[in-house]
Motif scaffolding. Structure first.
Motif, short mmCIF file in Angstrom:
data_model
loop_
_atom_site.label_atom_id
_atom_site.label_comp_id
_atom_site.label_asym_id
_atom_site.label_seq_id
_atom_site.Cartn_x
_atom_site.Cartn_y
_atom_site.Cartn_z
N ILE B 414 -10.26 -1.34 9.76
CA ILE B 414 -9.05 -0.60 8.94
C ILE B 414 -8.16 -1.27 8.38
CG2 ILE B 414 -9.28 1.25 10.93
CD1 ILE B 414 -6.39 0.24 11.56
N HIS B 415 -7.24 -0.84 7.61
CA HIS B 415 -6.21 -1.26 6.41
C HIS B 415 -6.81 -2.52 5.62
CE1 HIS B 415 -2.11 -2.14 5.41
NE2 HIS B 415 -2.38 -3.60 5.53
N ALA B 416 -7.11 -3.55 6.03
CA ALA B 416 -7.57 -4.71 5.06
C ALA B 416 -8.88 -5.25 5.74
CB ALA B 416 -6.61 -5.60 5.03
N ARG B 417 -9.86 -5.51 4.82
CA ARG B 417 -11.09 -5.80 5.10
C ARG B 417 -11.46 -7.07 4.41
NH1 ARG B 417 -16.69 -2.63 5.74
NH2 ARG B 417 -17.56 -3.37 7.81
N GLY B 418 -12.05 -8.14 4.93
CA GLY B 418 -12.43 -9.20 3.97
C GLY B 418 -11.20 -10.18 3.83
N PRO B 419 -11.28 -10.91 2.81
CA PRO B 419 -10.27 -11.93 2.34
C PRO B 419 -8.97 -11.00 2.18
CG PRO B 419 -12.38 -12.43 1.26
CD PRO B 419 -12.43 -11.18 1.74
N VAL B 420 -7.91 -11.28 2.47
CA VAL B 420 -6.56 -10.31 2.63
C VAL B 420 -5.43 -11.12 1.73
CG1 VAL B 420 -4.61 -9.36 3.87
CG2 VAL B 420 -7.13 -9.36 4.96
N GLY B 421 -5.21 -10.66 0.61
CA GLY B 421 -4.38 -11.25 -0.34
C GLY B 421 -3.18 -10.32 -0.14
N LEU B 422 -2.51 -10.31 -1.49
CA LEU B 422 -1.19 -9.38 -1.38
C LEU B 422 -1.12 -8.18 -0.81
CD1 LEU B 422 0.74 -10.33 -4.58
CD2 LEU B 422 1.64 -10.89 -2.20
N GLU B 423 -2.33 -7.54 -1.47
CA GLU B 423 -2.70 -5.82 -1.19
C GLU B 423 -2.52 -5.66 0.33
OE1 GLU B 423 -5.36 -3.36 -3.51
OE2 GLU B 423 -5.35 -5.12 -4.96
N GLY B 424 -3.26 -6.54 1.11
CA GLY B 424 -3.28 -6.51 2.56
C GLY B 424 -2.03 -6.31 3.17
N LEU B 425 -0.80 -6.75 2.56
CA LEU B 425 0.37 -6.73 3.14
C LEU B 425 1.41 -5.53 2.74
CD1 LEU B 425 1.23 -10.68 3.05
CD2 LEU B 425 0.21 -8.98 4.76
N MET B 426 0.74 -4.54 1.96
CA MET B 426 1.40 -3.57 1.33
C MET B 426 0.99 -2.28 2.14
SD MET B 426 2.73 -5.26 -0.88
CE MET B 426 3.73 -3.96 -1.54
N ILE B 427 1.95 -1.26 2.20
CA ILE B 427 1.77 0.04 2.60
C ILE B 427 2.33 0.93 1.68
CG2 ILE B 427 3.49 0.06 4.26
CD1 ILE B 427 0.20 1.87 4.67
N TYR B 428 2.43 1.99 1.53
CA TYR B 428 3.14 3.06 0.98
C TYR B 428 3.78 4.02 1.32
CZ TYR B 428 -1.03 5.58 2.32
OH TYR B 428 -2.04 6.07 3.36
N LYS B 429 4.57 4.73 0.55
CA LYS B 429 5.29 6.04 1.04
C LYS B 429 5.04 6.90 -0.07
CE LYS B 429 9.38 3.93 0.84
NZ LYS B 429 11.15 3.68 0.87
N TYR B 430 5.20 8.15 0.45
CA TYR B 430 5.34 9.32 -0.37
C TYR B 430 6.66 9.79 -0.82
CZ TYR B 430 0.08 9.83 0.88
OH TYR B 430 -1.20 9.60 1.05
N HIS B 431 6.86 10.07 -1.99
CA HIS B 431 7.87 10.68 -2.60
C HIS B 431 7.82 12.25 -3.08
CE1 HIS B 431 9.86 6.63 -3.99
NE2 HIS B 431 9.54 6.58 -2.54
N ILE B 432 8.40 13.23 -2.85
CA ILE B 432 8.38 14.34 -3.47
C ILE B 432 9.53 14.47 -4.07
CG2 ILE B 432 8.05 17.03 -3.45
CD1 ILE B 432 6.23 16.85 -1.16
N ASN B 433 9.55 14.95 -5.63
CA ASN B 433 10.79 15.12 -6.28
C ASN B 433 10.64 16.65 -6.42
OD1 ASN B 433 11.52 12.42 -6.25
ND2 ASN B 433 10.33 11.89 -8.10
N GLY B 434 11.67 17.49 -5.81
CA GLY B 434 11.49 18.86 -6.03
C GLY B 434 12.91 19.49 -6.82
N THR B 435 12.83 20.79 -6.81
CA THR B 435 13.78 21.35 -7.38
C THR B 435 14.30 22.65 -6.45
OG1 THR B 435 12.56 22.35 -8.67
CG2 THR B 435 13.92 20.68 -9.75
N GLY B 436 14.21 22.27 -4.99
CA GLY B 436 14.46 23.31 -4.07
C GLY B 436 13.38 24.15 -3.63
N GLN B 437 12.28 23.83 -4.09
CA GLN B 437 11.20 24.59 -3.49
C GLN B 437 11.19 24.33 -1.82
OE1 GLN B 437 11.17 22.57 -5.85
NE2 GLN B 437 9.81 23.30 -7.51
N VAL B 438 10.56 25.21 -1.05
CA VAL B 438 10.39 25.00 0.42
C VAL B 438 9.22 25.36 0.55
CG1 VAL B 438 12.89 25.15 0.82
CG2 VAL B 438 11.29 27.03 1.14
#
Lengths: 458, 458
Positions: B414-438
């Motif tokens: 999982i996460h990073a397999r094989g030779p691990v460079g910069l990408e293996g040290l990154m994760i992500y977050k999700y943004h939602i930009n809304g206008t008041g929807q629920v």
């Protein structure tokens, strides 16, 4: 799919072996299996809901005896409005998603006739341990088959009857498909979890779905990586320029849409200047709907002078612990973000960020503001899986994100974060296609690497 | 960067806090820090190599006393040909890579005025525990700073002197940059590892670089995810249609290029029809160069009749254990893939795949064949991080892959397999930009989701 009484070691070995066949099945074969599962469940709706109703009866009894929480009870009910339809729709949604297997995500020309490719592939064998949610069986079986992963499922005692019925139906449905029988195995025997957690040679990922205690127990007792679906201590920060009506609407949804859910809001942070302008309307509606507000001194003082006497009288004092508590019910901790002499919008936002990074479970947090600049600062500074602007924390969900269904919402910071759909069940391998080149040909005194990025295939 | 004597808890807390500042530093500030480190190390080459030579002297003594293996000894030597230059070049290579932070990797229109984005971000705090390789300090510091992660480094006793000199130089170099001081911390005190492994609240990922025992110890003693750089039990399969000269060249490179490396080949599988046509030349050259060949009966019998008497005399019999052993030295286990009456090229390839999936450490395996179809079958069926066609297992390396340098080669799934460079040290977050929807606006009786994929920004 089999309901098995084999030993944990036999189960894990069988899963590992069948995972290799499943991993190389064509897209069509995996999709056909999902169609078969969907039809079979649809045809057996009454039987399943009847079994679930019996599980629910026992659970209500257990809850009355204080042995089970209300939130677990709510999660158990497959007859709850929309839940059955969502479960069924989820299977077809997953089927109709793009095949995540064998996608080339990186191509590099290392040298002439020497190409590196990164290709997506299934992780291998998943162990899913879940407590109260019976729909997890269908969700996980769909995601596992679509992603080419073998799965071992272990359900909780609260769902025993639902679990047995659903698994028998799925098992029969799969018999006429190409998906190997051992690639989805269901365990009903108890006390197998500890043994399974020791089988890191065969099991590649553990996905616990249930209480924080369950997740923590598993993390403490295995070398296998854990995709943790733990606390949802979500916060919303109301900046002083937020839209009042939007704040009311978002808070009602975030607190009351499904209070037992992990993406429900638990802490409300309020800019000092919004205490008198926005908070009273928000507080009044929430109190009216039965939410207990646990307020810090500043927000309580302010609200006491703006709310009606009867509403002011039921405001509660917060303790420090309230800001670290996932209530999973109709309680909201309220905290003011105080202005100082030299406060700026940005410094106020930083105070909210600091509170969240110190207290939240890194699940989902949101800001309500009319300033894009402040929203950017908040989204960049908050270290959570989901950081939203002007919408409800309840948006944090695989179906809502367009992932079909989800395997859980991860509060991990590696591999997969936030709502986890198919992509979270994939890993990759590197291929090099060469023509006899070796490492010793390159470097000091030898050839140079080209390292040229190539376009990905369509 | 600081050489610290603080308590493990203080170190971890400081790393966690500084990781938040580092995470939002602009690209330029992180790159400038790498330039400063490069220059400082370049200017202090003599001092560092002198310290490393003293570490090496102690290690040679320890090796003579049988307290240290030859493979550890080789990894320790920073004066080894090309190693210093590679280390220095790696820092600039990493600096010049594209900034991995803040890349948008998914954009979905959930509804009008409601957009989901997935944005890359640093993982947070890394704990790197390494044994004999002194260049790891520079590699990891570069990768951590470039990727916006804070790092705590704990070196092994064999590298104490190199470690102290390098870390003091890096620490001084960073003083005049914007990278927060506590974002890279070096621990020299012993017995802190156990305490650090308990601090999952502050540390997000552990990266052990060293023996299998070290990796296993760490996996057994922490809830923190581990990016395991463990065994390299690599195999090469010679299909009957392989090119003989290529086979000789690849085996020399894979076995002798750097026998102590994890990407060196340890097992050679040979199609029965190639035992008499290709294997003799391969075996003869390897024996000549001092490699011990541990053969199964079929390959030994065949080789005995084709090699010179003197070479045939030094062939050894293999045991089952040899096919599960990472020799890390001039020994190669040889195994025949026997043809049966109804064998096809594809069924022979499947036997090789089955052997590898049962014995390899899922690191790197290669096939030599002139058939693209058989190569595809092998690359799809072998469950390893790197699966190569007509090239050496030694290609498995972050620098050779074009990643600049590497944090290790992961045998995780999982996460990073094989030779691990910069990408293996990154994760992500999700943004939602809304206008008041629920969330409650959608679903049964409400609005429909659009779930429209949007193009990524350039």
């Amino acid at each position: 799919m089999s309901l098995t009484n084999s030993s944990p070691l036999e189960v894990a070995k069988a899963a590992s072996i069948s995972s290799r066949s499943l991993a190389i099945l064509p897209t069509r074969a995996r999709n056909d299996a999902l169609t078969a599962i969907h039809h079979a469940l649809q045809e057996s709706k009454e039987e399943i809901l009847a079994a679930n109703a019996r599980d629910l009866e026992s659970a209500i009894q257990a809850a009355q005896n204080g042995e089970l929480s209300q939130s677990v009870l709510k999660r158990l009910d497959l007859g709850r409005k929309g839940k059955w339809e969502d479960m069924l729709k989820g299977i077809l949604d997953v089927r109709d998603l793009e095949d995540p297997v064998n996608k080339v995500t990186l191509r590099t020309r290392l040298d002439d006739g020497l190409e590196l490719e990164r290709v997506t592939c299934p992780i291998g064998v998943l162990l899913i341990i879940f407590e109260a949610r019976p729909e997890v069986i269908a969700n996980i079986a769909s995601l596992a088959i679509k992603s080419g992963n073998a799965a071992i499922l272990k359900g909780g005692k609260e769902t025993t009857l639902s679990f047995k019925v659903i698994s028998t139906i799925i098992s029969n449905a799969l018999t006429n498909t190409l998906v190997p029988n051992d690639s989805i195995q269901l365990l009903t025997t108890r006390d197998v979890v500890a043994s399974l957690l020791d089988l890191d040679k065969y099991i590649d990922l553990v996905i616990p779905r249930g209480s924080n205690e369950l997740v923590r127990y598993i993390k403490n007792n295995t070398r296998i990586p854990v995709l943790g679906h733990a606390d949802g201590l979500c916060s919303i920060y109301i900046h002083d320029d937020a839209d009042k009506d939007m704040a009311v609407k978002v808070l009602i949804d975030a607190k009351l849409g499904y209070p037992a859910a992990c993406n429900a809001v638990e802490t409300l942070l309020v800019h000092q200047a919004a205490l008198a302008t926005i908070l009273p309307d928000v507080a009044s509606v929430l109190l009216e709907k039965g939410v207990s507000l646990r307020c810090d001194t500043m927000s309580k003082t302010s609200l006491s002078s703006s709310l009606s006497k009867s509403q002011a009288a039921i405001l509660q004092d917060s303790t420090d612990e309230d800001y670290s508590t996932e209530f999973l019910g109709p309680i909201l901790a309220v905290k003011s973000i105080p202005t100082l002499g030299n406060s700026t919008p940005s410094s106020m936002c930083n105070l909210a960020i600091a509170h969240i990074n110190a207290h939240s479970s890194k699940h989902t947090d949101a800001i309500l503001t009319s300033s894009k600049e402040i929203a950017d600062q908040f989204q960049s500074g908050v270290d959570s899986a989901c950081v939203f602007w002007n919408t409800s924390t309840r948006m944090s969900d695989g179906m809502r994100f367009g992932f079909g269904t989800e395997v859980g919402i991860s509060t991990n910071k590696i591999h997969a974060r936030g709502p986890v759909g198919l992509e979270g069940l994939m890993i990759y391998k590197y291929h090099i296609n060469g023509t006899g080149q070796v490492a010793g040909d390159y470097g000091a005194g030898g050839k140079n690497w080209k390292h040229e990025q190539l376009p990905l295939y369509d």
